[in-house]
Design a protein around this motif. Structure first.
Motif, PDB file in Angstrom:
ATOM      1  N   ARG A  89      79.617 -52.151 -30.266  1.00 29.73           N
ATOM      2  CA  ARG A  89      78.541 -51.174 -30.397  1.00 29.73           C
ATOM      3  C   ARG A  89      77.252 -51.856 -30.809  1.00 29.73           C
ATOM      4  NH1 ARG A  89      83.149 -51.079 -33.911  1.00 29.73           N
ATOM      5  NH2 ARG A  89      82.606 -50.717 -36.043  1.00 29.73           N
ATOM      6  N   ALA A  90      76.167 -51.304 -30.294  1.00 30.40           N
ATOM      7  CA  ALA A  90      74.819 -51.753 -30.619  1.00 30.40           C
ATOM      8  C   ALA A  90      74.141 -50.617 -31.360  1.00 30.40           C
ATOM      9  CB  ALA A  90      74.058 -52.107 -29.345  1.00 30.40           C
ATOM     10  N   LEU A  91      73.662 -50.893 -32.554  1.00 34.26           N
ATOM     11  CA  LEU A  91      73.078 -49.884 -33.423  1.00 34.26           C
ATOM     12  C   LEU A  91      71.619 -50.239 -33.679  1.00 34.26           C
ATOM     13  CD1 LEU A  91      75.940 -50.160 -36.078  1.00 34.26           C
ATOM     14  CD2 LEU A  91      75.967 -48.809 -33.979  1.00 34.26           C
ATOM     15  N   ALA A  92      70.735 -49.259 -33.605  1.00 33.65           N
ATOM     16  CA  ALA A  92      69.315 -49.509 -33.850  1.00 33.65           C
ATOM     17  C   ALA A  92      68.713 -48.326 -34.593  1.00 33.65           C
ATOM     18  CB  ALA A  92      68.579 -49.729 -32.524  1.00 33.65           C
ATOM     19  N   TRP A  93      67.787 -48.627 -35.498  1.00 36.02           N
ATOM     20  CA  TRP A  93      67.154 -47.572 -36.270  1.00 36.02           C
ATOM     21  C   TRP A  93      65.750 -47.990 -36.670  1.00 36.02           C
ATOM     22  CZ3 TRP A  93      71.249 -50.557 -37.693  1.00 36.02           C
ATOM     23  CH2 TRP A  93      71.071 -51.418 -38.774  1.00 36.02           C
ATOM     24  N   ARG A  94      64.970 -46.977 -36.977  1.00 38.08           N
ATOM     25  CA  ARG A  94      63.595 -47.189 -37.415  1.00 38.08           C
ATOM     26  C   ARG A  94      63.618 -47.771 -38.826  1.00 38.08           C
ATOM     27  NH1 ARG A  94      58.308 -45.265 -36.647  1.00 38.08           N
ATOM     28  NH2 ARG A  94      58.813 -43.981 -34.852  1.00 38.08           N
ATOM     29  N   GLY A  95      62.834 -48.810 -39.031  1.00 41.26           N
ATOM     30  CA  GLY A  95      62.683 -49.427 -40.340  1.00 41.26           C
ATOM     31  C   GLY A  95      61.228 -49.382 -40.769  1.00 41.26           C
ATOM     32  N   PRO A  96      60.916 -49.949 -41.928  1.00 41.38           N
ATOM     33  CA  PRO A  96      59.541 -49.881 -42.439  1.00 41.38           C
ATOM     34  C   PRO A  96      58.515 -50.606 -41.571  1.00 41.38           C
ATOM     35  CG  PRO A  96      60.969 -51.146 -43.924  1.00 41.38           C
ATOM     36  CD  PRO A  96      61.836 -50.583 -42.854  1.00 41.38           C
ATOM     37  N   THR A  97      58.944 -51.577 -40.770  1.00 40.55           N
ATOM     38  CA  THR A  97      57.987 -52.305 -39.927  1.00 40.55           C
ATOM     39  C   THR A  97      58.111 -51.944 -38.443  1.00 40.55           C
ATOM     40  OG1 THR A  97      59.497 -54.194 -39.684  1.00 40.55           O
ATOM     41  CG2 THR A  97      57.944 -54.261 -41.537  1.00 40.55           C
ATOM     42  N   THR A  98      58.893 -50.915 -38.138  1.00 41.36           N
ATOM     43  CA  THR A  98      59.065 -50.495 -36.749  1.00 41.36           C
ATOM     44  C   THR A  98      57.786 -49.853 -36.229  1.00 41.36           C
ATOM     45  OG1 THR A  98      61.418 -50.121 -37.091  1.00 41.36           O
ATOM     46  CG2 THR A  98      60.420 -49.040 -35.188  1.00 41.36           C
ATOM     47  N   THR A  99      57.359 -50.271 -35.051  1.00 37.52           N
ATOM     48  CA  THR A  99      56.172 -49.666 -34.443  1.00 37.52           C
ATOM     49  C   THR A  99      56.564 -48.354 -33.772  1.00 37.52           C
ATOM     50  OG1 THR A  99      56.467 -50.755 -32.299  1.00 37.52           O
ATOM     51  CG2 THR A  99      55.211 -51.970 -33.999  1.00 37.52           C
ATOM     52  N   ASP A 100      55.614 -47.448 -33.692  1.00 33.21           N
ATOM     53  CA  ASP A 100      55.857 -46.178 -33.005  1.00 33.21           C
ATOM     54  C   ASP A 100      56.196 -46.416 -31.542  1.00 33.21           C
ATOM     55  OD1 ASP A 100      55.435 -44.722 -35.325  1.00 33.21           O
ATOM     56  OD2 ASP A 100      53.325 -44.308 -34.866  1.00 33.21           O
ATOM     57  N   ALA A 101      55.545 -47.427 -30.943  1.00 32.56           N
ATOM     58  CA  ALA A 101      55.802 -47.720 -29.531  1.00 32.56           C
ATOM     59  C   ALA A 101      57.246 -48.170 -29.318  1.00 32.56           C
ATOM     60  CB  ALA A 101      54.829 -48.795 -29.032  1.00 32.56           C
ATOM     61  N   ASP A 102      57.755 -49.051 -30.175  1.00 28.64           N
ATOM     62  CA  ASP A 102      59.147 -49.493 -30.039  1.00 28.64           C
ATOM     63  C   ASP A 102      60.114 -48.341 -30.275  1.00 28.64           C
ATOM     64  OD1 ASP A 102      58.611 -52.098 -29.315  1.00 28.64           O
ATOM     65  OD2 ASP A 102      58.993 -52.937 -31.310  1.00 28.64           O
ATOM     66  N   ALA A 103      59.835 -47.520 -31.285  1.00 33.78           N
ATOM     67  CA  ALA A 103      60.713 -46.387 -31.565  1.00 33.78           C
ATOM     68  C   ALA A 103      60.743 -45.424 -30.383  1.00 33.78           C
ATOM     69  CB  ALA A 103      60.280 -45.673 -32.834  1.00 33.78           C
ATOM     70  N   ALA A 104      59.586 -45.122 -29.814  1.00 32.21           N
ATOM     71  CA  ALA A 104      59.530 -44.206 -28.672  1.00 32.21           C
ATOM     72  C   ALA A 104      60.225 -44.801 -27.454  1.00 32.21           C
ATOM     73  CB  ALA A 104      58.072 -43.869 -28.346  1.00 32.21           C
ATOM     74  N   ARG A 105      60.049 -46.092 -27.229  1.00 33.68           N
ATOM     75  CA  ARG A 105      60.624 -46.753 -26.051  1.00 33.68           C
ATOM     76  C   ARG A 105      62.136 -46.852 -26.140  1.00 33.68           C
ATOM     77  NH1 ARG A 105      61.599 -52.111 -25.337  1.00 33.68           N
ATOM     78  NH2 ARG A 105      60.386 -52.681 -27.178  1.00 33.68           N
ATOM     79  N   ILE A 106      62.672 -47.166 -27.317  1.00 35.62           N
ATOM     80  CA  ILE A 106      64.101 -47.436 -27.428  1.00 35.62           C
ATOM     81  C   ILE A 106      64.881 -46.233 -27.959  1.00 35.62           C
ATOM     82  CG2 ILE A 106      65.828 -48.882 -28.579  1.00 35.62           C
ATOM     83  CD1 ILE A 106      63.733 -51.172 -28.352  1.00 35.62           C
ATOM     84  N   ILE A 107      64.376 -45.599 -29.006  1.00 38.24           N
ATOM     85  CA  ILE A 107      65.084 -44.433 -29.557  1.00 38.24           C
ATOM     86  C   ILE A 107      64.714 -43.183 -28.775  1.00 38.24           C
ATOM     87  CG2 ILE A 107      65.387 -42.967 -31.578  1.00 38.24           C
ATOM     88  CD1 ILE A 107      64.877 -45.443 -33.326  1.00 38.24           C
ATOM     89  N   GLY A 108      63.447 -43.058 -28.448  1.00 41.40           N
ATOM     90  CA  GLY A 108      62.953 -41.884 -27.730  1.00 41.40           C
ATOM     91  C   GLY A 108      62.057 -41.060 -28.631  1.00 41.40           C
ATOM     92  N   SER A 109      61.038 -40.494 -28.061  1.00 40.86           N
ATOM     93  CA  SER A 109      60.096 -39.682 -28.821  1.00 40.86           C
ATOM     94  C   SER A 109      60.767 -38.379 -29.233  1.00 40.86           C
ATOM     95  CB  SER A 109      58.860 -39.403 -27.968  1.00 40.86           C
ATOM     96  OG  SER A 109      57.927 -38.668 -28.706  1.00 40.86           O
ATOM     97  N   GLY A 110      60.745 -38.080 -30.521  1.00 46.76           N
ATOM     98  CA  GLY A 110      61.349 -36.851 -31.024  1.00 46.76           C
ATOM     99  C   GLY A 110      62.864 -36.853 -31.001  1.00 46.76           C
ATOM    100  N   CYS A 111      63.484 -38.036 -30.931  1.00 49.65           N
ATOM    101  CA  CYS A 111      64.948 -38.134 -30.809  1.00 49.65           C
ATOM    102  C   CYS A 111      65.613 -38.640 -32.080  1.00 49.65           C
ATOM    103  CB  CYS A 111      65.306 -39.044 -29.640  1.00 49.65           C
ATOM    104  SG  CYS A 111      64.798 -38.386 -28.049  1.00 49.65           S
ATOM    105  N   GLY A 112      64.949 -38.543 -33.198  1.00 51.73           N
ATOM    106  CA  GLY A 112      65.545 -38.987 -34.445  1.00 51.73           C
ATOM    107  C   GLY A 112      65.142 -40.401 -34.794  1.00 51.73           C
TER     108      GLY A 112
END
Length: 168
Positions: A47-70
């Motif tokens: 399994r590959a696990l990824a989450w937003r951290g204190p230095t995560t950019t909004d662009a990376d979060a939107a691209r990989i996690i998805g906008s409004g997807c937690g």
């Protein structure tokens, strides 16, 4: 502290060196409640696990996690879906005083002495329902490696578990 296992008969955890460990010292491994979702899988499931951290950019979060997807996404391969449905997973509660953090940043806790559970193991509920209730996306992919490469090149925090079992 918690240890997840498919074996409901463990009465004592004895330090050992895992065959895949990069550490030579024998340990009993466990996690705090914050890292429990990392283990809501069959033991050998990659399994590959990824989450937003204190230095995560909004662009990376939107691209990989998805906008409004937690804030977090877990990915597995299609070949592991049936095992996730069928596995009987158990959580053992262990006495915290024997454990110390390991890793940089810490991702688990270890004991260097044998540890007895505080009681019988508790069955872990449906793994899909646990992910949903925790607000964690669960993605199913043909192969983990393209996703893993994107995650590790991003500003997201991440963990890869049992990736040696992922399809090449």
């Amino acid at each position: 502290m918690l240890h997840f296992s498919e074996d409901p008969t463990i009465t004592r955890f004895v330090p050992h060196v895992a065959p895949t460990s990069v550490r030579a010292e024998p340990y009993v491994w466990a996690v705090g409640t914050d890292r429990c979702p990392d283990h809501w899988f069959p033991r050998e499931c990659p399994r590959a696990l990824a989450w937003r951290g204190p230095t995560t950019t909004d662009a990376d979060a939107a691209r990989i996690i998805g906008s409004g997807c937690g804030e977090r996404v877990h990915a597995v391969e299609y070949g592991w879906l049936q095992a996730m449905r069928d596995v009987r997973l158990y959580a053992y509660r262990l006495p915290a005083e024997h454990f110390a953090p390991v890793g940089e940043p810490p991702h688990a806790v270890v004991a260097r002495v044998p540890v007895e559970p505080l009681g019988p193991p508790e069955p872990v509920d449906d793994l899909f329902e646990l992910h949903e209730a925790a607000g964690i996306q669960l993605r199913v992919l043909d192969r983990l490696w393209p996703f893993w490469n994107e995650v590790t090149a991003s500003s997201l925090e991440f963990s890869g578990i049992r990736l040696r079992n992922a399809r090449r």
